[in-house]
Design a protein around this motif. Structure first.
Motif, PDB file in Angstrom:
ATOM      1  N   GLY A  93      26.855  44.558  31.136  1.00 51.62           N
ATOM      2  CA  GLY A  93      26.684  45.417  29.960  1.00 51.62           C
ATOM      3  C   GLY A  93      26.857  46.888  30.254  1.00 51.62           C
ATOM      4  N   MET A  94      26.865  47.285  31.528  1.00 52.83           N
ATOM      5  CA  MET A  94      27.066  48.694  31.866  1.00 52.83           C
ATOM      6  C   MET A  94      28.485  49.114  31.497  1.00 52.83           C
ATOM      7  SD  MET A  94      25.099  48.968  35.559  1.00 52.83           S
ATOM      8  CE  MET A  94      25.196  50.753  35.627  1.00 52.83           C
ATOM      9  N   ILE A  95      28.638  50.406  31.211  1.00 50.09           N
ATOM     10  CA  ILE A  95      29.932  50.937  30.784  1.00 50.09           C
ATOM     11  C   ILE A  95      30.650  51.570  31.973  1.00 50.09           C
ATOM     12  CG2 ILE A  95      31.126  52.527  29.241  1.00 50.09           C
ATOM     13  CD1 ILE A  95      29.773  50.186  27.851  1.00 50.09           C
ATOM     14  N   ALA A  96      31.940  51.228  32.113  1.00 46.16           N
ATOM     15  CA  ALA A  96      32.811  51.864  33.102  1.00 46.16           C
ATOM     16  C   ALA A  96      33.817  52.743  32.358  1.00 46.16           C
ATOM     17  CB  ALA A  96      33.539  50.811  33.926  1.00 46.16           C
ATOM     18  N   TYR A  97      34.146  53.879  32.940  1.00 45.52           N
ATOM     19  CA  TYR A  97      35.082  54.817  32.327  1.00 45.52           C
ATOM     20  C   TYR A  97      36.346  54.848  33.183  1.00 45.52           C
ATOM     21  CZ  TYR A  97      30.853  56.107  29.852  1.00 45.52           C
ATOM     22  OH  TYR A  97      29.702  56.062  29.093  1.00 45.52           O
ATOM     23  N   LEU A  98      37.474  54.443  32.570  1.00 42.25           N
ATOM     24  CA  LEU A  98      38.721  54.250  33.300  1.00 42.25           C
ATOM     25  C   LEU A  98      39.764  55.273  32.862  1.00 42.25           C
ATOM     26  CD1 LEU A  98      39.017  50.356  32.976  1.00 42.25           C
ATOM     27  CD2 LEU A  98      37.619  51.685  34.570  1.00 42.25           C
ATOM     28  N   THR A  99      40.550  55.739  33.821  1.00 38.12           N
ATOM     29  CA  THR A  99      41.672  56.630  33.528  1.00 38.12           C
ATOM     30  C   THR A  99      42.946  56.021  34.103  1.00 38.12           C
ATOM     31  OG1 THR A  99      41.274  57.921  35.548  1.00 38.12           O
ATOM     32  CG2 THR A  99      40.221  58.698  33.524  1.00 38.12           C
ATOM     33  N   PHE A 100      44.055  56.257  33.378  1.00 38.40           N
ATOM     34  CA  PHE A 100      45.342  55.675  33.740  1.00 38.40           C
ATOM     35  C   PHE A 100      46.385  56.778  33.875  1.00 38.40           C
ATOM     36  CE2 PHE A 100      42.903  52.454  31.633  1.00 38.40           C
ATOM     37  CZ  PHE A 100      43.217  51.267  32.268  1.00 38.40           C
ATOM     38  N   ASP A 101      47.276  56.635  34.851  1.00 38.94           N
ATOM     39  CA  ASP A 101      48.365  57.598  35.014  1.00 38.94           C
ATOM     40  C   ASP A 101      49.263  57.621  33.783  1.00 38.94           C
ATOM     41  OD1 ASP A 101      47.475  58.268  37.521  1.00 38.94           O
ATOM     42  OD2 ASP A 101      48.806  56.887  38.575  1.00 38.94           O
ATOM     43  N   SER A 102      49.384  56.463  33.112  1.00 38.82           N
ATOM     44  CA  SER A 102      50.241  56.393  31.928  1.00 38.82           C
ATOM     45  C   SER A 102      49.627  57.092  30.722  1.00 38.82           C
ATOM     46  CB  SER A 102      50.527  54.928  31.578  1.00 38.82           C
ATOM     47  OG  SER A 102      49.311  54.233  31.343  1.00 38.82           O
ATOM     48  N   MET A 103      48.304  57.326  30.757  1.00 39.16           N
ATOM     49  CA  MET A 103      47.599  57.989  29.653  1.00 39.16           C
ATOM     50  C   MET A 103      46.651  59.033  30.234  1.00 39.16           C
ATOM     51  SD  MET A 103      46.746  54.683  27.255  1.00 39.16           S
ATOM     52  CE  MET A 103      45.900  53.879  28.615  1.00 39.16           C
ATOM     53  N   PRO A 104      47.196  60.103  30.798  1.00 42.81           N
ATOM     54  CA  PRO A 104      46.350  61.056  31.548  1.00 42.81           C
ATOM     55  C   PRO A 104      45.302  61.766  30.701  1.00 42.81           C
ATOM     56  CG  PRO A 104      48.574  61.925  31.224  1.00 42.81           C
ATOM     57  CD  PRO A 104      48.608  60.502  30.777  1.00 42.81           C
ATOM     58  N   GLN A 105      45.489  61.809  29.390  1.00 45.75           N
ATOM     59  CA  GLN A 105      44.550  62.541  28.541  1.00 45.75           C
ATOM     60  C   GLN A 105      43.453  61.647  27.963  1.00 45.75           C
ATOM     61  OE1 GLN A 105      44.889  65.799  28.543  1.00 45.75           O
ATOM     62  NE2 GLN A 105      46.742  65.543  29.770  1.00 45.75           N
ATOM     63  N   GLU A 106      43.503  60.346  28.241  1.00 53.75           N
ATOM     64  CA  GLU A 106      42.541  59.423  27.639  1.00 53.75           C
ATOM     65  C   GLU A 106      41.610  58.829  28.685  1.00 53.75           C
ATOM     66  OE1 GLU A 106      43.790  56.661  24.563  1.00 53.75           O
ATOM     67  OE2 GLU A 106      45.833  57.456  24.725  1.00 53.75           O
ATOM     68  N   ILE A 154      39.336  55.392  28.916  1.00 57.71           N
ATOM     69  CA  ILE A 154      39.135  54.105  28.269  1.00 57.71           C
ATOM     70  C   ILE A 154      37.818  53.505  28.752  1.00 57.71           C
ATOM     71  CG2 ILE A 154      40.124  51.827  27.844  1.00 57.71           C
ATOM     72  CD1 ILE A 154      41.813  54.175  26.822  1.00 57.71           C
ATOM     73  N   GLU A 155      37.018  53.038  27.801  1.00 58.49           N
ATOM     74  CA  GLU A 155      35.746  52.411  28.151  1.00 58.49           C
ATOM     75  C   GLU A 155      35.927  50.915  28.388  1.00 58.49           C
ATOM     76  OE1 GLU A 155      32.566  53.130  25.502  1.00 58.49           O
ATOM     77  OE2 GLU A 155      32.651  55.315  25.669  1.00 58.49           O
ATOM     78  N   ALA A 156      35.264  50.419  29.415  1.00 56.47           N
ATOM     79  CA  ALA A 156      35.243  48.985  29.718  1.00 56.47           C
ATOM     80  C   ALA A 156      33.790  48.586  29.966  1.00 56.47           C
ATOM     81  CB  ALA A 156      36.105  48.670  30.930  1.00 56.47           C
ATOM     82  N   THR A 157      33.493  47.316  29.767  1.00 55.67           N
ATOM     83  CA  THR A 157      32.132  46.808  29.927  1.00 55.67           C
ATOM     84  C   THR A 157      32.075  45.850  31.109  1.00 55.67           C
ATOM     85  OG1 THR A 157      31.809  46.937  27.533  1.00 55.67           O
ATOM     86  CG2 THR A 157      30.228  45.616  28.784  1.00 55.67           C
ATOM     87  N   VAL A 158      31.012  45.962  31.904  1.00 52.89           N
ATOM     88  CA  VAL A 158      30.794  44.984  32.971  1.00 52.89           C
ATOM     89  C   VAL A 158      30.449  43.661  32.297  1.00 52.89           C
ATOM     90  CG1 VAL A 158      29.396  44.348  34.959  1.00 52.89           C
ATOM     91  CG2 VAL A 158      30.007  46.746  34.588  1.00 52.89           C
ATOM     92  N   SER A 159      31.396  42.709  32.349  1.00 50.51           N
ATOM     93  CA  SER A 159      31.241  41.469  31.582  1.00 50.51           C
ATOM     94  C   SER A 159      30.851  40.268  32.432  1.00 50.51           C
ATOM     95  CB  SER A 159      32.545  41.159  30.840  1.00 50.51           C
ATOM     96  OG  SER A 159      33.652  41.145  31.737  1.00 50.51           O
ATOM     97  N   TYR A 160      31.072  40.356  33.735  1.00 48.53           N
ATOM     98  CA  TYR A 160      30.742  39.186  34.568  1.00 48.53           C
ATOM     99  C   TYR A 160      30.487  39.629  36.002  1.00 48.53           C
ATOM    100  CZ  TYR A 160      31.223  34.776  37.122  1.00 48.53           C
ATOM    101  OH  TYR A 160      31.005  33.714  37.951  1.00 48.53           O
ATOM    102  N   ILE A 161      29.364  39.158  36.554  1.00 50.80           N
ATOM    103  CA  ILE A 161      29.023  39.394  37.960  1.00 50.80           C
ATOM    104  C   ILE A 161      28.866  38.029  38.620  1.00 50.80           C
ATOM    105  CG2 ILE A 161      27.361  40.375  39.579  1.00 50.80           C
ATOM    106  CD1 ILE A 161      26.605  42.399  37.418  1.00 50.80           C
ATOM    107  N   PRO A 162      29.735  37.667  39.552  1.00 48.91           N
ATOM    108  CA  PRO A 162      29.651  36.334  40.169  1.00 48.91           C
ATOM    109  C   PRO A 162      28.404  36.191  41.023  1.00 48.91           C
ATOM    110  CG  PRO A 162      31.277  37.674  41.302  1.00 48.91           C
ATOM    111  CD  PRO A 162      30.842  38.466  40.109  1.00 48.91           C
ATOM    112  N   MET A 163      28.026  34.946  41.252  1.00 49.58           N
ATOM    113  CA  MET A 163      26.842  34.656  42.064  1.00 49.58           C
ATOM    114  C   MET A 163      27.109  34.860  43.550  1.00 49.58           C
ATOM    115  SD  MET A 163      24.438  33.817  39.976  1.00 49.58           S
ATOM    116  CE  MET A 163      23.263  33.018  41.057  1.00 49.58           C
ATOM    117  N   LEU A 164      28.374  34.786  43.957  1.00 48.25           N
ATOM    118  CA  LEU A 164      28.725  34.886  45.368  1.00 48.25           C
ATOM    119  C   LEU A 164      29.584  36.112  45.631  1.00 48.25           C
ATOM    120  CD1 LEU A 164      29.649  31.147  46.139  1.00 48.25           C
ATOM    121  CD2 LEU A 164      27.475  32.311  46.581  1.00 48.25           C
ATOM    122  N   GLY A 165      29.358  36.743  46.784  1.00 50.30           N
ATOM    123  CA  GLY A 165      30.213  37.821  47.234  1.00 50.30           C
ATOM    124  C   GLY A 165      31.185  37.306  48.280  1.00 50.30           C
ATOM    125  N   ARG A 166      31.829  38.214  48.959  1.00 50.76           N
ATOM    126  CA  ARG A 166      32.781  37.844  50.007  1.00 50.76           C
ATOM    127  C   ARG A 166      32.887  39.001  50.990  1.00 50.76           C
ATOM    128  NH1 ARG A 166      37.454  40.642  49.266  1.00 50.76           N
ATOM    129  NH2 ARG A 166      37.811  41.524  47.187  1.00 50.76           N
TER     130      ARG A 166
END
Length: 369
Positions: free
Chosen positions: A228-241, A243-255
């Motif tokens: 549910g935490m919010i991530a803020y993303l920037t893209f080279d193709s859209m340097p002025q924007e 984009i918000e993304a949501t942490v939607s899944y955290i797996p039970m196992l790491g690596r």
């Protein structure tokens, strides 16, 4: 008489010539001696000058070494800082869902009902192969069931109905359906083509109504990440924007990552992506931790890293001596590190070798107190 006079005169002249030669020889010897004395005097003056210069250089060097020895080591106090933490991210965008469709029966393609770029709904028929044998098997079993119901046993009917279900599945496997609403991105099949069951992907369907990304977060930062935490993303193709993304899944196992540290592949979802954002674009971003985080901070110069990446510090004890303490750290940038181990406490004094930028780091530390 005359001869005697001439003889005496000759001897007298010879004696004078000899005296002149001796006098000239003495002058040459005296000049050579003077020249030798002057030359050696000059050599001694040069050697004495060099010796004085070398002695002065050695004296200056010892004085410089003595002065630098006094500042060779620096002390710093372990301080605690509270601030809003951010976790850096990077990755690339993927479709929210993807269907790489293959025929599940062997046969000749009888129909292709979509083209690349078509939008389809869940359950739409995309392509079919010849189903003559499957239909014949299905009708034969239906007839057998009708006959069994007239004269057969319940057990025979039960077995025939199981075979009927398998035949219906076999018939269904001659078709490819859309598993979700999406866009057809590739069509590698034509009517008349022959395929073995499970051979190759013949159609690709993607859901880009939402987009997702998988980001690698190390084990130290994972303690702060929640769904549910919010991530803020920037893209080279859209340097002025941003984009918000949501942490939607955290797996039970790491690596383990390639660098040998524990990581978790966390999934982010972009709910309403802009039209010009397409799968495959790379991004940089951050997750801002909502609660302030308290950290023990020291200059990077105060931490030594040995073989195998083992970090340690020299802690000053009450009696003035030092002890080597192994620590876990995290680099924060700008010449600072976070102490993660509980064997170092706020207020501890660390001794470390001074470097050219130690004064700037000390000023940074002073500003953080």
């Amino acid at each position: 008489m005359e001869e005697n006079k001439d003889k005496d005169y000759g001897e007298m002249m010879s004696q004078k010539e000899e005296d002149k030669l001796r006098a000239a020889h003495k002058r040459k010897k005296r000049a050579k001696r003077i020249k030798t004395i002057v030359l050696w005097t000059l050599v001694l003056i040069v050697l004495l000058t060099l010796y004085i210069m070398y002695s002065q250089y050695q004296s200056d060097r010892r004085a410089q070494e003595a002065a630098s020895a006094e500042s060779l080591y620096a002390e710093t106090e372990v301080v605690k800082q509270s601030y809003a933490m951010s976790i850096d991210l990077s990755g690339y965008i993927e479709p929210y869902d993807i269907q790489e469709a293959k025929f599940r029966q062997t046969g000749t393609v009888t129909g292709v009902f979509v083209e690349e770029g078509d939008y389809v709904k869940e359950g739409d028929l995309l392509s079919s192969i010849d189903n003559t044998s499957q239909l014949a098997e299905l009708e034969s079993l239906k007839a057998d069931i009708d006959e069994a119901r007239l004269s057969g046993s319940d057990r025979d009917i039960e077995l025939l109905e199981l075979r009927l279900k398998a035949a219906e599945n076999s018939l269904d496997y001659t078709n490819i359906y859309a598993n979700f609403d999406g866009v057809v991105t590739s069509v590698d099949v034509d009517a008349g083509d022959y395929f073995e069951a499970g051979d190759i992907t013949v159609l690709t369907l993607v859901d880009i109504s939402k987009l997702k990304a998988v980001v690698e977060i190390d084990e130290i930062d994972m303690q702060y990440v929640k769904e549910g935490m919010i991530a803020y993303l920037t893209f080279d193709s859209m340097p002025q924007e941003v984009i918000e993304a949501t942490v939607s899944y955290i797996p039970m196992l790491g690596r383990y990552s390639d660098s040998g540290i524990g990581v978790v592949d966390v999934e982010l979802t972009i709910e309403n992506p802009p039209q010009n954002l397409i799968p495959g674009f790379s991004f940089e971003g951050v997750i801002n931790v909502e609660d302030e985080v308290e950290m023990l901070i020291v200059p990077q110069a105060a931490v030594s890293v040995g073989r195998g990446g083992v970090a340690s510090v020299e802690r000053k004890k009450a009696d003035g001596t030092t002890e080597n303490v192994q620590v876990q750290i995290k680099y924060l940038g700008e010449g600072l590190v976070q102490i993660l181990s509980n064997n170092i406490l706020e207020g501890d004094t660390l001794i470390y070798q001074a470097r050219s930028n130690s004064s700037s780091m000390m000023r940074a530390m002073g500003g953080m107190r």
